[in-house]
Motif scaffolding. Structure first.
Motif, PDB file in Angstrom:
ATOM      1  N   LEU A  91      -9.518  -8.305   6.306  1.00  0.00           N
ATOM      2  CA  LEU A  91      -8.560  -8.344   7.450  1.00  0.00           C
ATOM      3  C   LEU A  91      -9.397  -9.255   8.542  1.00  0.00           C
ATOM      4  CD1 LEU A  91      -8.707  -4.289   8.442  1.00  0.00           C
ATOM      5  CD2 LEU A  91      -6.832  -5.853   6.815  1.00  0.00           C
ATOM      6  N   VAL A  92      -8.160 -10.052   8.943  1.00  0.00           N
ATOM      7  CA  VAL A  92      -8.336 -11.065   9.973  1.00  0.00           C
ATOM      8  C   VAL A  92      -7.086 -11.018  10.734  1.00  0.00           C
ATOM      9  CG1 VAL A  92      -9.521 -12.916   8.294  1.00  0.00           C
ATOM     10  CG2 VAL A  92      -7.196 -13.102   8.864  1.00  0.00           C
ATOM     11  N   ALA A  93      -7.516 -11.263  12.269  1.00  0.00           N
ATOM     12  CA  ALA A  93      -6.514 -11.285  13.034  1.00  0.00           C
ATOM     13  C   ALA A  93      -5.442 -12.430  13.050  1.00  0.00           C
ATOM     14  CB  ALA A  93      -7.246 -11.260  14.432  1.00  0.00           C
ATOM     15  N   TYR A  94      -4.156 -12.265  13.472  1.00  0.00           N
ATOM     16  CA  TYR A  94      -3.144 -13.266  13.507  1.00  0.00           C
ATOM     17  C   TYR A  94      -3.637 -13.796  15.008  1.00  0.00           C
ATOM     18  CZ  TYR A  94       1.165 -15.480  14.799  1.00  0.00           C
ATOM     19  OH  TYR A  94       2.139 -16.528  15.092  1.00  0.00           O
ATOM     20  N   SER A  95      -4.506 -14.770  15.002  1.00  0.00           N
ATOM     21  CA  SER A  95      -5.097 -15.489  16.068  1.00  0.00           C
ATOM     22  C   SER A  95      -5.328 -17.110  15.647  1.00  0.00           C
ATOM     23  CB  SER A  95      -6.467 -15.087  16.616  1.00  0.00           C
ATOM     24  OG  SER A  95      -7.461 -15.101  15.531  1.00  0.00           O
ATOM     25  N   VAL A 114      -0.725 -11.325   3.013  1.00  0.00           N
ATOM     26  CA  VAL A 114       0.531 -11.108   3.829  1.00  0.00           C
ATOM     27  C   VAL A 114       0.119 -11.391   5.344  1.00  0.00           C
ATOM     28  CG1 VAL A 114       2.177  -9.391   4.411  1.00  0.00           C
ATOM     29  CG2 VAL A 114       1.313  -9.464   2.158  1.00  0.00           C
ATOM     30  N   ALA A 115       0.855 -11.966   6.163  1.00  0.00           N
ATOM     31  CA  ALA A 115       0.816 -12.502   7.479  1.00  0.00           C
ATOM     32  C   ALA A 115       1.808 -11.549   8.473  1.00  0.00           C
ATOM     33  CB  ALA A 115       1.130 -13.850   7.582  1.00  0.00           C
ATOM     34  N   TYR A 116       1.538 -11.881   9.640  1.00  0.00           N
ATOM     35  CA  TYR A 116       2.142 -11.198  10.725  1.00  0.00           C
ATOM     36  C   TYR A 116       2.325  -9.714  10.296  1.00  0.00           C
ATOM     37  CZ  TYR A 116       4.224 -15.803  10.854  1.00  0.00           C
ATOM     38  OH  TYR A 116       4.009 -17.215  10.745  1.00  0.00           O
ATOM     39  N   CYS A 117       1.218  -9.051  10.076  1.00  0.00           N
ATOM     40  CA  CYS A 117       1.230  -7.552   9.758  1.00  0.00           C
ATOM     41  C   CYS A 117       1.191  -6.695  10.753  1.00  0.00           C
ATOM     42  CB  CYS A 117       0.180  -7.438   8.804  1.00  0.00           C
ATOM     43  SG  CYS A 117      -0.410  -5.691   8.464  1.00  0.00           S
ATOM     44  N   GLN A 118       1.861  -5.438  10.906  1.00  0.00           N
ATOM     45  CA  GLN A 118       2.044  -4.625  11.852  1.00  0.00           C
ATOM     46  C   GLN A 118       1.942  -3.149  11.413  1.00  0.00           C
ATOM     47  OE1 GLN A 118       5.354  -5.500  14.696  1.00  0.00           O
ATOM     48  NE2 GLN A 118       3.417  -6.149  15.951  1.00  0.00           N
ATOM     49  N   ALA A 140      10.011  -7.289   7.735  1.00  0.00           N
ATOM     50  CA  ALA A 140       9.585  -6.964   6.095  1.00  0.00           C
ATOM     51  C   ALA A 140       8.625  -5.922   5.842  1.00  0.00           C
ATOM     52  CB  ALA A 140       9.097  -8.716   5.797  1.00  0.00           C
ATOM     53  N   THR A 141       9.041  -5.326   4.545  1.00  0.00           N
ATOM     54  CA  THR A 141       8.000  -4.662   3.973  1.00  0.00           C
ATOM     55  C   THR A 141       7.771  -5.225   2.492  1.00  0.00           C
ATOM     56  OG1 THR A 141       8.870  -2.768   4.828  1.00  0.00           O
ATOM     57  CG2 THR A 141       7.567  -2.341   2.988  1.00  0.00           C
ATOM     58  N   SER A 142       6.303  -5.511   2.319  1.00  0.00           N
ATOM     59  CA  SER A 142       5.968  -6.255   1.163  1.00  0.00           C
ATOM     60  C   SER A 142       5.020  -5.350   0.267  1.00  0.00           C
ATOM     61  CB  SER A 142       5.173  -7.342   1.558  1.00  0.00           C
ATOM     62  OG  SER A 142       5.574  -8.186   2.686  1.00  0.00           O
ATOM     63  N   ARG A 143       5.137  -5.371  -0.930  1.00  0.00           N
ATOM     64  CA  ARG A 143       4.084  -4.664  -1.854  1.00  0.00           C
ATOM     65  C   ARG A 143       3.192  -5.807  -2.375  1.00  0.00           C
ATOM     66  NH1 ARG A 143       4.252  -0.014  -4.469  1.00  0.00           N
ATOM     67  NH2 ARG A 143       6.424   0.400  -3.674  1.00  0.00           N
ATOM     68  N   VAL A 144       1.842  -5.227  -2.072  1.00  0.00           N
ATOM     69  CA  VAL A 144       0.825  -6.053  -2.292  1.00  0.00           C
ATOM     70  C   VAL A 144      -0.246  -5.647  -3.434  1.00  0.00           C
ATOM     71  CG1 VAL A 144      -0.778  -7.822  -1.396  1.00  0.00           C
ATOM     72  CG2 VAL A 144       0.949  -6.588   0.121  1.00  0.00           C
ATOM     73  N   THR A 145      -0.648  -6.346  -4.254  1.00  0.00           N
ATOM     74  CA  THR A 145      -1.826  -5.676  -5.162  1.00  0.00           C
ATOM     75  C   THR A 145      -2.975  -6.013  -4.607  1.00  0.00           C
ATOM     76  OG1 THR A 145      -1.778  -7.545  -6.677  1.00  0.00           O
ATOM     77  CG2 THR A 145      -0.422  -5.913  -7.344  1.00  0.00           C
ATOM     78  N   LEU A 146      -4.118  -5.254  -4.883  1.00  0.00           N
ATOM     79  CA  LEU A 146      -5.456  -5.523  -4.295  1.00  0.00           C
ATOM     80  C   LEU A 146      -6.350  -6.110  -5.258  1.00  0.00           C
ATOM     81  CD1 LEU A 146      -6.118  -2.142  -2.579  1.00  0.00           C
ATOM     82  CD2 LEU A 146      -5.441  -4.347  -1.477  1.00  0.00           C
ATOM     83  N   PRO A 147      -7.137  -6.956  -4.915  1.00  0.00           N
ATOM     84  CA  PRO A 147      -7.647  -7.202  -3.705  1.00  0.00           C
ATOM     85  C   PRO A 147      -6.667  -8.266  -3.168  1.00  0.00           C
ATOM     86  CG  PRO A 147      -9.118  -8.620  -5.373  1.00  0.00           C
ATOM     87  CD  PRO A 147      -8.093  -7.565  -5.984  1.00  0.00           C
ATOM     88  N   ALA A 148      -6.642  -8.017  -1.724  1.00  0.00           N
ATOM     89  CA  ALA A 148      -5.754  -9.010  -0.885  1.00  0.00           C
ATOM     90  C   ALA A 148      -6.386  -9.348   0.469  1.00  0.00           C
ATOM     91  CB  ALA A 148      -4.422  -8.162  -0.667  1.00  0.00           C
ATOM     92  N   VAL A 149      -5.592 -10.212   1.062  1.00  0.00           N
ATOM     93  CA  VAL A 149      -5.845 -10.613   2.540  1.00  0.00           C
ATOM     94  C   VAL A 149      -4.796 -10.175   3.376  1.00  0.00           C
ATOM     95  CG1 VAL A 149      -6.498 -12.578   4.084  1.00  0.00           C
ATOM     96  CG2 VAL A 149      -7.080 -12.302   1.573  1.00  0.00           C
ATOM     97  N   LEU A 150      -5.048  -9.749   4.680  1.00  0.00           N
ATOM     98  CA  LEU A 150      -4.004  -9.483   5.574  1.00  0.00           C
ATOM     99  C   LEU A 150      -4.280 -10.003   6.738  1.00  0.00           C
ATOM    100  CD1 LEU A 150      -3.245  -5.717   5.302  1.00  0.00           C
ATOM    101  CD2 LEU A 150      -2.147  -7.541   4.018  1.00  0.00           C
ATOM    102  N   SER A 151      -3.432 -10.644   7.633  1.00  0.00           N
ATOM    103  CA  SER A 151      -3.552 -11.098   8.805  1.00  0.00           C
ATOM    104  C   SER A 151      -2.773 -10.140   9.897  1.00  0.00           C
ATOM    105  CB  SER A 151      -3.465 -12.690   8.918  1.00  0.00           C
ATOM    106  OG  SER A 151      -2.147 -12.952   9.942  1.00  0.00           O
ATOM    107  N   VAL A 152      -3.206  -9.773  10.686  1.00  0.00           N
ATOM    108  CA  VAL A 152      -2.887  -8.444  11.580  1.00  0.00           C
ATOM    109  C   VAL A 152      -2.533  -8.960  13.124  1.00  0.00           C
ATOM    110  CG1 VAL A 152      -3.329  -6.200  12.336  1.00  0.00           C
ATOM    111  CG2 VAL A 152      -4.020  -7.008  10.037  1.00  0.00           C
TER     112      VAL A 152
END
Ligand SMILES: Cc1cc2nc3c(=O)[nH]c(=O)nc-3n(C[C@H](O)[C@H](O)[C@H](O)COP(=O)(O)OP(=O)(O)OC[C@H]3O[C@@H](n4cnc5c(N)ncnc54)[C@H](O)[C@@H]3O)c2cc1C
Ligand SMILES: Nc1ncnc2c1ncn2[C@@H]1O[C@H](COP(=O)(O)O)[C@@H](O)[C@H]1O
Lengths: 322, 256
Positions: A91-95, A114-118, A140-152
């Motif tokens: 997890l990283v911030a959308y910064s 997946v970016a701009y995650c809420q 947008a709803t996205s389906r993501v397989t793990l491992p993954a990165v999200l920007s929140v």
């Protein structure tokens, strides 16, 4: 989830609020049996560990190499932490830092991002992630397989859940991160520009957006602000155009404000703006586009022309004053 | 000194965004397209740098509806050359998927600096600059407002929350995700645009075959729920103003 790794950010000397939000989210996703790891790159890293009690382990890079934020150093440290942690989710911030790190990590380790995650929900072995797209006009709803990165997106998740004092295990990354052969160097860190006001403490703010059109109209907004007992602030395009000083910018790359009253004129309500003001007590929005996202966050709205509204408001306020 | 600037068209948010059949993308048939606002800033910064240092500027874009015209606009604004990468498939490709195509073209051009917008409103699967930085193994900095060039390196101003900023020196070649140019984008006259449309500075190349795999996919796209939204006062200014003042009175929010 077996392990979630959170990239911690600093604001000045302090741990950024968004990092506590991410730690809280990580705790929820990891559940009772999963582990939460954090990466802290900071000159005085050790002193900050007790604040990161929401994490089980903190990977630390401290000392002079960790002073300030350098994208390259943080990327290398994140690679080293990922290697040691083997997280299912990073997890990283959308910064600014998150913009540097998310895609770089995803492409280096061949992970989805997946970016701009809420919003994040577990669905079996996958995640369902909700993101704001088109400056907040669609979700947008996205389906993501793990491992993954999200920007929140900062401000989305509760801070309290991640703001836990504690005694996480510290793992020193100094030996694992090679900062020689650096291709970047921090030249200077600039503090926020000072100005006549501190907009974060003003009880009422009048915000002008790109809809204000030109610099001359700012004077009109200033007159109205005075009648309302408010300070004038602006969205990023207004600051970029030089119509107001940077110290009056609200949003992601400006100030986070939470006044009692926030009146916005000609602001569309992009996520980067909302991030700075959605916690205001009472929000009034004027925008002639009825589908502008600002109306989802505002309490009271009107689709009339902002110039007509400024005239009417000023006139009615003057009449009251007499 | 050679600067490559990557430009992308995005839906114009002044238009309604209608969904395509299946509800997983927007219907691009009827929506207007505009140069991504941060790419416009990147182009302006590239042209400012070329004016200051004599650098050449090549604008690079994937072929698609309206893209040729967009590149002519870039030439009119001061780019020295423009390259259209053709045959990449879907229009538009997500930044993630397309990153290797740009990377391949950039390797062949061997520029000193690559500029592009920090993000687009469609970058669901990640932003282009950091993808390119890794693919090229060049240093990368995002959220930059202002660049200066020196021999062998550039200095960029990165912005953070709370109005903090830092100056970072970056060895060239480098990739920069631009947020704001040092000066607002210039106005382009119709005559310059006409001239650019006739120029032979726009060339075409086949797009490379590389694509980045993506283990994430869109399930659905929906407008946000309106239920939590504002109470609307209509569009008559006098009654809207009266409504606003009434609400502020009721909450004790009018400065005394
Ligand atoms: C990394 C990053 C950081 C950012 N940081 C910030 C930040 O700190 N703060 C910030 O604000 N943005 C920030 N942004 C930019 C953000 O994405 C938006 O571009 C910006 O908020 C848009 O500003 P706006 O609403 O004033 O302009 P627009 O989106 O152009 O909206 C103008 C609105 O005015 C309305 N309007 C026009 N004329 C009239 C009229 N006569 N009467 C009534 N309404 C009218 C229009 O309908 C339109 O909705 C950042 C972006 C990035 C990528
Ligand atoms: N250790 C760090 N981790 C993440 N971000 C940082 C770190 N240090 C500084 N930053 C970022 O850089 C900006 C300037 O930092 P500072 O020089 O500490 O004021 C801060 O607002 C942060 O966003």
């Amino acid at each position: 989830m077996t392990a979630v790794l959170v990239h911690i950010e600093l604001e000045g000397e302090a741990i950024a609020p968004v990092s506590f939000q991410l730690l809280g989210l990580a705790r929820t996703l990891a559940g009772d049996h999963g582990r939460v790891d954090a990466l802290l790159v900071a000159e005085a890293a050790e002193g900050q560990l007790p604040q990161l009690g929401a994490a089980d382990r903190v990977f630390c890079l401290g000392g002079a190499v960790a002073a300030g934020y350098l994208p390259e150093t943080h990327f290398k440290a994140l690679q080293a932490a990922r290697e040691a942690s083997q997280p299912e989710l990073t997890l990283v911030a959308y910064s600014s830092a998150g913009l540097d790190l998310a895609a770089a990590t995803a492409v280096s380790d061949d992970l989805p991002l997946v970016a701009y995650c809420q919003g994040v929900e577990r669905d079996g072995e996958e995640l369902l992630v909700t993101s704001q797209l088109y400056a907040g006009r669609l979700l947008a709803t996205s389906r993501v397989t793990l491992p993954a990165v999200l920007s929140v997106v900062p401000g989305t998740f509760e801070e309290a859940a991640g703001q836990i004092q504690g005694n996480p295990e510290m793992i020193d990354l100094s030996a694992a991160v090679d900062t020689s052969h650096a291709r970047m160097r921090l030249v200077e860190v600039m503090a926020p520009e000072g100005d006549d006001v501190d907009i974060t403490t003003a009880p009422s703010l009048l915000c002008v957006g790109r809809g204000i059109g030109d610099q001359d109209s700012i004077a009109e907004a200033e007159e109205l602000a005075e009648l309302l007992g408010a300070e004038v602030v602006g969205s990023r395009p207004v600051i970029d155009a030089g119509w107001l000083p940077k110290s009056r910018q609200v949003g992601k790359s400006g100030q986070r404000v939470a006044p009692k009253l926030y009146v916005s004129l000609g602001v569309s309500g992009a996520p980067e703006h909302l991030e700075g003001m959605s916690k205001a007590g009472f929000i009034v929005a004027i925008n002639k586009d009825p589908s502008a996202p600002i109306f989802e966050t505002a309490h009271l709205g009107s689709t009339c022309d902002l110039f007509d509204l400024m005239d009417s408001l000023a006139e009615q306020l003057r009449q009251r004053g007499q | 000194m050679h600067i490559v600037v990557i430009l992308r068209l995005v839906p114009d948010l002044a238009d309604d965004l209608d969904l395509a059949e299946g509800g997983k993308s927007i219907d691009r048939e009827w929506v207007g397209l505009a140069l991504n606002e941060f790419d416009e800033q990147a182009l302006e910064e590239a042209v400012l740098l070329s004016e200051a240092s004599g650098a050449t500027v090549t604008a690079l874009a994937l072929a698609g509806e309206g893209v040729e015209r967009m590149l002519q606009g870039a030439l009119a604004r001061g780019a020295s050359a423009a390259i259209l990468l053709e045959g990449s498939g879907d229009d538009p490709l997500p930044s993630r998927t397309a990153a290797p195509i740009y990377a391949e073209a950039i390797r062949a051009l061997a520029p000193d600096l690559v500029l592009t917008g920090v993000q687009t409103i469609e970058d669901l699967f990640g932003q282009l600059a950091p993808y390119l930085g890794r693919l090229l193994d060049w240093p990368q900095v995002s959220a930059v407002s202002g660049i200066t060039l020196d021999a062998g390196h550039c200095q960029v101003r990165q912005e953070y929350s709370g109005g903090r900023q830092a100056l970072i020196e970056v060895a060239l070649p480098a990739v920069i995700g631009l947020q704001t140019a040092s000066k607002p984008p210039r106005y382009v006259s119709a005559s310059k645009l006409k001239e650019a449309m006739k120029s032979d500075r726009l060339s075409r190349q086949p797009a490379g075959a590389g694509r980045l795999a993506n283990a994430a996919r869109i399930e659905r796209l929906v407008p946000p729920e309106r239920s939590a939204g504002a109470e609307m006062l209509g569009d008559d200014p006098d009654s809207a103003a009266a409504g606003i003042l009434g609400a502020l009175d009721a909450r004790g929010l009018l400065g005394t």
